[in-house]
Design a protein around this motif. Structure first.
Motif: not given
Length: 208
Positions: A10-12, A14-15, A17-18
């Motif tokens: 999940k956190s990866s 988000k990174l 997409l950023a």
């Protein structure tokens, strides 16, 4: 298993997409293929990150106490790869269509061909790295990547002009390109199937 992997990433994601947004702002007009390349590379490494998380959490040893077969554990990584690459491909093609509308000078067909070529190449590379990572760990898988990219850099260094000439000749033959385009999905599917069988065999014999 797929939901477990997606939640772990999940956190990866988000990174991911950023970073895509940043590269889109920087290269969307002058070099949209760069955005597609970054999407493809990040997708490739997301699957390796999933394996790394499993190693650190000793997930496979715990999973074998559940009603899960070793083959299913291996299959989950291939399913994750297919889902991630499929999502990345859809996103890259949608971006290409959007950029084509925003910048009429962009050759959308060339962008799509380049995106499909990069995606196919890294999917084939994934079929080599996954069995290595499952057998010897993600560190060995990353070492294999370094060797692969190192050999690629040497090939470009010593045969760059000849390679460029060969590519120009290839792209000047529409009939051959058409054959390659239609056969590529079958080649990737066969490679994934063979790689899965190898990985399933590795998981069946591996001790956790």
């Amino acid at each position: 298993l797929l939901m477990k992997d997606l939640m772990a990433l999940k956190s990866s994601l988000k990174l991911f997409l950023a970073a895509t947004g940043v590269y889109l702002l920087l290269f969307s007009k002058d070099s949209p293929e760069t955005v597609a390349m970054v999407l493809t590379l990040m997708t490739f490494f997301l699957n390796l990150n999933s394996l790394s998380y499993d190693e650190k959490a000793n997930w496979n040893a715990f999973a074998l106490t559940l009603p899960l077969s070793r083959k299913k554990l291996a299959a989950s990584k291939y399913l994750l790869a297919l889902v991630l690459f499929g999502a990345a491909l859809a996103l890259a093609l949608l971006l290409g269509l959007g950029l084509g509308l925003a910048f009429p000078q962009l050759d959308v067909a060339e962008y799509c061909v380049a995106t499909l070529a990069m995606m196919g190449a890294l999917m084939l590379l994934q079929t080599l790295v996954l069995p290595v990572s499952l057998k010897w760990g993600t560190e060995k898988g990353r070492l294999m990547l370094l060797i692969f990219f190192g050999l690629g850099a040497l090939a470009l260094m010593f045969g760059g002009s000849q390679g460029q000439q060969w590519l120009e000749e290839l792209f000047s033959r529409p009939a051959l390109l058409s054959v390659l385009a239609w056969s590529a999905p079958g080649v990737v599917a066969a490679a994934f199937g063979a790689s899965y069988l190898i990985s399933a065999g590795i998981m069946e014999r591996k001790e956790f």
